[in-house]
Structures are given as structure tokens and as C-alpha cells.
Enzyme design. Structure first.
Site, PDB file in Angstrom:
ATOM      1  N   GLU A  52       2.105  17.606   1.530  1.00 43.61           N
ATOM      2  CA  GLU A  52       1.691  17.763   0.128  1.00 43.61           C
ATOM      3  C   GLU A  52       2.691  18.576  -0.690  1.00 43.61           C
ATOM      4  OE1 GLU A  52      -2.034  16.942   2.517  1.00 43.61           O
ATOM      5  OE2 GLU A  52      -0.298  18.279   2.746  1.00 43.61           O
ATOM      6  N   PHE A 114     -16.399  21.874   5.760  1.00 42.56           N
ATOM      7  CA  PHE A 114     -15.153  21.358   6.342  1.00 42.56           C
ATOM      8  C   PHE A 114     -14.140  21.043   5.237  1.00 42.56           C
ATOM      9  CE2 PHE A 114     -12.630  17.644   7.811  1.00 42.56           C
ATOM     10  CZ  PHE A 114     -11.902  18.296   8.800  1.00 42.56           C
ATOM     11  N   GLN A 115     -12.945  21.573   5.389  1.00 39.51           N
ATOM     12  CA  GLN A 115     -11.849  21.411   4.439  1.00 39.51           C
ATOM     13  C   GLN A 115     -12.224  21.854   3.022  1.00 39.51           C
ATOM     14  OE1 GLN A 115     -10.095  17.434   4.888  1.00 39.51           O
ATOM     15  NE2 GLN A 115      -8.757  18.252   6.478  1.00 39.51           N
ATOM     16  N   LYS A 164     -16.252  15.376  -4.252  1.00 42.08           N
ATOM     17  CA  LYS A 164     -16.373  13.987  -3.794  1.00 42.08           C
ATOM     18  C   LYS A 164     -17.578  13.291  -4.420  1.00 42.08           C
ATOM     19  CE  LYS A 164     -15.928  11.202   0.390  1.00 42.08           C
ATOM     20  NZ  LYS A 164     -15.702  11.223   1.867  1.00 42.08           N
ATOM     21  N   MET A 482      23.332  32.213   1.903  1.00 39.30           N
ATOM     22  CA  MET A 482      23.194  33.262   0.897  1.00 39.30           C
ATOM     23  C   MET A 482      22.676  34.553   1.518  1.00 39.30           C
ATOM     24  SD  MET A 482      23.907  33.724  -2.280  1.00 39.30           S
ATOM     25  CE  MET A 482      23.785  32.239  -3.276  1.00 39.30           C
TER      26      MET A 482
END
Length: 581
Positions: A52, A114-115, A164, A482
Site C-alpha cells: 500500500e 479484525f483489521q 463496509k 548520505m
């Protein structure tokens, strides 16, 4: 007129209504109703990413190279939290994004389902605005507000969290013209009295400079054209931040190059010694100002910015102008022309003479080698062999990023995509894919370091799947370049965990992904290898093995003023008294 439809269908309809052509995303349970609607239409293309964070960076590359908002679709919980780095990157660099996240059903919010994650709470500090939509009837209007807010005023990322059950439920969808967006109308016209005061500064300035940033590019093509007209008509020198490269052409007669921590000697000394500084769309970032107390101490400063919170936040200015760059420059030109196009020619000639003496320092000089590829040489050859092509450049973050800014020339805006404010390693590869999706026939090159590139290397799978022929030009020094440079110069050569171990064979890695791999470690072979990369019809991973301990100069050590730059010749004598901030 409103229409009844499911929340999932509203999302797709809103994307259509706003002209969205591409969505970058990754499916999951909490967004499957939206994915089902995407499956049942053919107008909007979906690019399946591998992570993502990669989706958001792809959308950033797409947005930066087109001027259109990028759109991201991810699931709840880890899908949303994985997007946070990209959101923060886009916020700091003012990139317009619409990020749509799934959420657990409304009746489960707060139960640690969940999630489930508090996406709105987590992303509040790293978005321009965000919403949790609990009612399907409000979803359509919220989507239209999101596009308006992301693209109006100072651009930035917005996020809509959609449970949802809201996606499944039906409600009334309102068209964009019917949505209430009047509450957010940023000021675009500058104050005429302040603009007149700026013109008076232009007329009398003895040592002027235009200091420009990403805001010029964000304002659109008209802003760059108006700025070029003003710069060329006045004959004033112009410099730019990392994010502003391309707004004024690198071949332009007034161009001094980039300024800042790794900016050019002449640009930094001109900023330090000017008597009039005209800031167009830059935010006085610490990589530009150095030590604030000593920043351009003898200049009167004007600042044009559409974001009022950016003005006087870091540096106090004498003439603040809130407004869109294009609108303000249009008025500046009108007033200046009506007053006779006056500038102080004699003083300006003396100023340019001084600048030419600074240019004679040749601050980008380096000791080349016929045995080892120097990273500066690699980028000089890349520039020479691709100059004039229909070319877009992205970068990762590190030494290679600064060398790319120093040695590659940009004639137009929206051709340079890099992570400026956040400095996000792993940005360049996915950003290059987003650019390539937007410009399928163009040459898109990601200038990378091997350590930074590995952070999102999985997105090569996306490039191969969607036939995006991006070229990954990796300057491989087997170091966190760097970090190693700072450790050498500022930390007594104590190289704490800055040497890469167990690097992959990039040619074999390319073959494993199903694309082309090239390795080059001989300067004599470099041109042919670059041309092979360019001519290959598909994605390429180019392993350019470079000098391991080359440092990037000029360099203003953190906490030092502009006139205390380190050049390559000074580095050996530098004892390291910088204040790290």
C-alpha cells in the site's frame, strides 16, 4: 438530480464524475464491494500494487507528472496504516491525492474487530482533511468535497474511511454540481497594495533574486510561463528548491541552479548576499535556510504563497502576499509594465558580475576516474544521452537524489518527481511506475541508490504485470551513502551501520521479476550500457557500480549559514564543528 445506488457504486460513479482514469490499490475484505464495482466497469483502470505504500507513491508520481489528483484504494487496518508514509510524504510536498480506505462495519467500530484501526485518528496529522462516513446518503457529497479540498488552495492528500456496511447499503448520490463545497474557497487573488509594494522592490533592487519552489509547479503551467516572463524581462537571477526544478528552464540565461544544503555555490551565496528576495511558492524549509539567524541577513523579503500558514512561520518577511502564484504573477506583471518596466540596470550589472565570479568556482567539479565510475559522471552521461528526449525523472532519497538535482537539467515543470519534505526512501520506484502509467510512451527513469531502491523493490512486479517500461538506474555504492558521508564529516569517521551487506545480484533479481538486468562497472562501457537500457522495450534494472566513498558537494553542514559551504576541496580540512539539527 440525486440517484439511488449502493455506497460502492457511489465511489465508482464519483471517480467517473471527476474524470479519474487510474486507481492504484490493493484489495482486502473491507473494500471488496468497491472492487466488485470496479470489476463491472471498463472506464477506470486499476493498477494492482504489491504494497500500500507503493500505491500512494505511484499516485504521487501520477499526480506530480499530470497535475491531476492521484487516487488510491486500500483496505482497512494494515492496508490503511501501510499508506501513512505515503500520505505524510504527499502532505509535506503538497501532492493532491484521494485515498479511499475500507473500514469494518459501523456497528463494529470501536470493538477491536479484525483489521480494525482508527484510520481517521491515525491519519489526521498526515492529511489535509479526512472523513469517516457512517451514512451512505452522505458518501457522494463527501467524495466531491474530497476532490475539491485536495486540489484547491495548497494541494494535499485527503482520506475517506468507508465502513463496509456503508458500501453495501443504498442511498442517494448527488452529482458534483449539487455538492456543498462553498465552505472551502481559498484566496487566489493577492492584495493589490502588497503587489504594488513588491513591484517597487523590483524597481529599486540592487542585488535581487527569485527564490522559487514547488508552489509554482502546483499552480499550473500558467504560473511557470508567467514566472519565466517576469524573470527574463527583469533580468533577475533565479534559483529553486528541490521541488521547484523545471519551473524555470535549466538552459535559461538567469538560472543559478538549485539552492540549499547541496545547492550550488553561486545560488547559495546569491541568496545570502541579496538585498531583495522574492519567494514564489517555497516555504523556507530548513534544508534551504540553514541557520535561521544568519539566513540572508541583509535582504528585504517578499513571500507569495497560497497557504497563509506558510507565511512568517519560519522566516519573517517584509511583504507577505497570500494568493495563487499564477494570479499574483499576472498582477505583478500588469503593475510593473504599467509603471514603465523599471529595474536598476547598473546595480544589476554589478550583481551579475559578482554572481559570475561565484560561478567560476565550478562547485560541481570532481576528480574523475578511468577505472571506477564516479556517480557524478554516471549522471552527466545519463543527462547527455537523454537530453531532449520526452523524459521524466524520479528519484529515491540520498546522495544520488542530490547528484541528480545537480547534474540533470529540466526545461519544463512536472518532469521531476522526488521526495522533498519527508525524504522517503523507497519513493522513486513506485513513483516512476505512476509516471509511466500516466505517460506510457515517454522515457521514465528512476535514479536510485541501492539501499533506498530495496525498500520498495517488490513493485517491480507491478511494473512487469502492467508493462510499464520504467528504467531503474541504480547508483550502487554498497553504502547508505548520505549517512556514511555525515558519519565521515561529522561523526569522526565512525561508520555505524552504514555499509550494506548481502546485497542481491541485481541482474538475477531482474530476471526473477521477468525484466531486463544490466550491470556496468567500467566507465568506458557506460554510454553503451545506458543506451541499451533506454532502447529496451520493457522494465530495466540497471546496476551501475560506482565509487563507494564519493561525497556529495557542495554541502552546508546542518546548522551553518549559506556562506559556510563545504566544497570538495574543503572537506579534508573540515574538522566537524557543525551543530546537528
Amino acid at each position: 438530480m440525486s440517484r439511488t445506488m449502493t455506497g460502492a457504486k457511489m465511489v465508482v460513479q464519483a471517480l467517473r464524475d471527476h474524470g479519474v482514469e487510474v486507481v492504484f490499490g490493493y484489495p482486502g475484505g473491507a473494500v471488496l464491494p468497491i472492487y466488485d464495482e470496479i470489476f463491472q466497469q471498463n472506464e477506470i483502470r486499476h493498477i494492482l500494487v504489491r504494497h500500500e505504500q507503493g500505491a500512494v507513491h505511484m499516485a504521487e508520481g501520477y499526480a506530480r507528472s499530470t497535475g491531476k489528483p492521484g487516487v488510491v484504494l486500500v483496505t482497512s487496518g494494515p492496508g490503511a496504516t501501510n499508506a501513512v508514509t505515503g500520505l505524510t510524504d504527499a502532505l509535506l510536498d503538497s501532492i493532491p491525492l484521494i485515498v479511499l480506505t475500507g473500514q469494518v462495519p459501523t456497528f463494529m467500530i470501536g470493538t477491536d474487530g479484525f483489521q480494525e484501526a482508527d484510520t481517521v485518528g491515525i491519519t489526521r496529522p498526515c492529511t489535509k482533511h479526512n472523513w469517516l462516513v457512517k451514512e451512505t446518503d452522505r458518501l457522494g457529497e463527501t467524495l466531491h468535497q474530497a476532490f475539491h479540498i485536495a486540489t484547491s488552495g495548497r494541494p494535499g492528500p485527503v482520506l475517506i474511511d468507508i465502513p463496509k456496511d456503508v458500501q453495501f447499503a443504498t442511498g442517494k448520490y448527488v452529482a458534483p454540481k449539487e455538492a456543498r463545497i462553498s465552505h472551502y474557497q481559498p484566496k487566489v487573488k493577492g492584495d493589490l497594495a502588497a503587489i504594488t509594494e513588491l513591484v517597487e522592490m523590483i524597481e529599486t533592487a540592487e542585488r535581487p533574486i527569485f527564490y522559487t519552489g514547488g508552489g509554482v509547479i502546483n499552480s499550473g503551467p500558467a504560473a511557470s510561463q508567467l514566472m519565466r516572463e517576469l524573470v527574463d524581462a527583469t533580468g533577475f537571477p533565479i534559483t529553486s528548491t528541490l521541488m521547484g526544478l523545471g519551473a524555470y528552464p535549466a538552459s535559461g540565461k538567469s538560472w543559478l541552479g538549485m539552492l540549499g544544503m547541496h545547492g550550488l555555490y553561486e545560488a547559495n551565496l546569491a541568496m545570502h548576499g541579496c538585498d531583495v528576495m522574492i519567494n514564489l511558492g517555497a516555504r523556507f524549509d530548513d534544508r534551504i535556510t540553514g541557520r535561521i539567524a544568519d539566513f540572508s541577513p541583509h535582504s528585504r523579503k517578499a513571500h507569495v504563497d497560497i497557504d497563509p500558514s506558510s507565511i512568517n512561520k519560519v522566516i519573517h518577511v517584509d511583504v507577505p502576499i497570500v494568493g495563487d502564484i499564477a494570479h499574483v504573477l499576472e498582477d505583478v506583471l500588469k503593475v510593473w509594465k504599467s509603471r514603465g518596466r523599471k529595474v536598476n540596470r547598473e546595480a544589476l550589472a554589478r550583481w551579475w558580475k559578482q554572481i559570475d565570479e561565484w560561478k567560476a568556482k565550478n562547485c560541481l567539479a570532481y576528480r574523475n576516474s578511468d577505472k571506477t565510475i564516479k556517480p557524478q559522471y554516471a549522471l552527466q552521461r545519463l543527462e547527455a544521452l537523454t537530453k531532449g528526449m520526452d523524459r521524466y525523472i524520479t528519484t529515491e532519497v540520498g546522495q544520488h537524489q542530490m547528484w541528480a538535482a545537480q547534474f540533470l537539467g529540466f526545461e519544463d515543470p512536472n518532469r521531476w518527481m522526488t521526495s522533498g519534505g519527508l525524504g522517503t526512501m523507497g519513493y522513486g520506484l513506485p513513483a516512476s511506475i505512476g509516471v509511466q502509467i500516466a505517460h506510457p510512451e515517454s522515457l521514465v527513469i528512476n535514479v536510485a541508490g541501492e539501499a533506498s531502491w530495496l525498500m520498495n523493490m517488490q513493485e517491480m512486479g507491478t511494473a512487469v504485470q502492467f508493462r510499464a517500461p520504467v528504467k531503474q538506474f541504480i547508483l550502487n555504492n554498497e553504502r547508505l551513502g548520505m549517512v556514511r558521508q555525515w558519519q565521515q564529516l561529522l561523526h569522526g569517521e565512525r561508520y555505524s551501520h552504514s555499509w550494506s551487506e548481502a546485497l542481491p545480484d541485481f541482474v538475477k533479481l531482474a530476471e526473477a521479476f521477468g525484466c531486463k538486468g544490466i550491470i556496468c562497472n567500467n566507465p568506458a562501457d557506460l554510454d553503451d550500457a545506458i543506451m541499451e537500457m533506454i532502447s529496451y522495450d520493457g522494465p530495466v534494472i540497471f546496476d551501475c557500480v560506482v565509487e563507494k566513498h564519493e561525497n556529495c558537494f557542495p554541502m552546508i553542514p546542518s546548522g551553518r549559514p549559506h556562506n559556510e559551504m563545504l566544497l570538495a576541496a574543503d572537506a579534508e580540512a573540515f574538522t566537524g564543528g557543525a551543530v546537528l539539527v
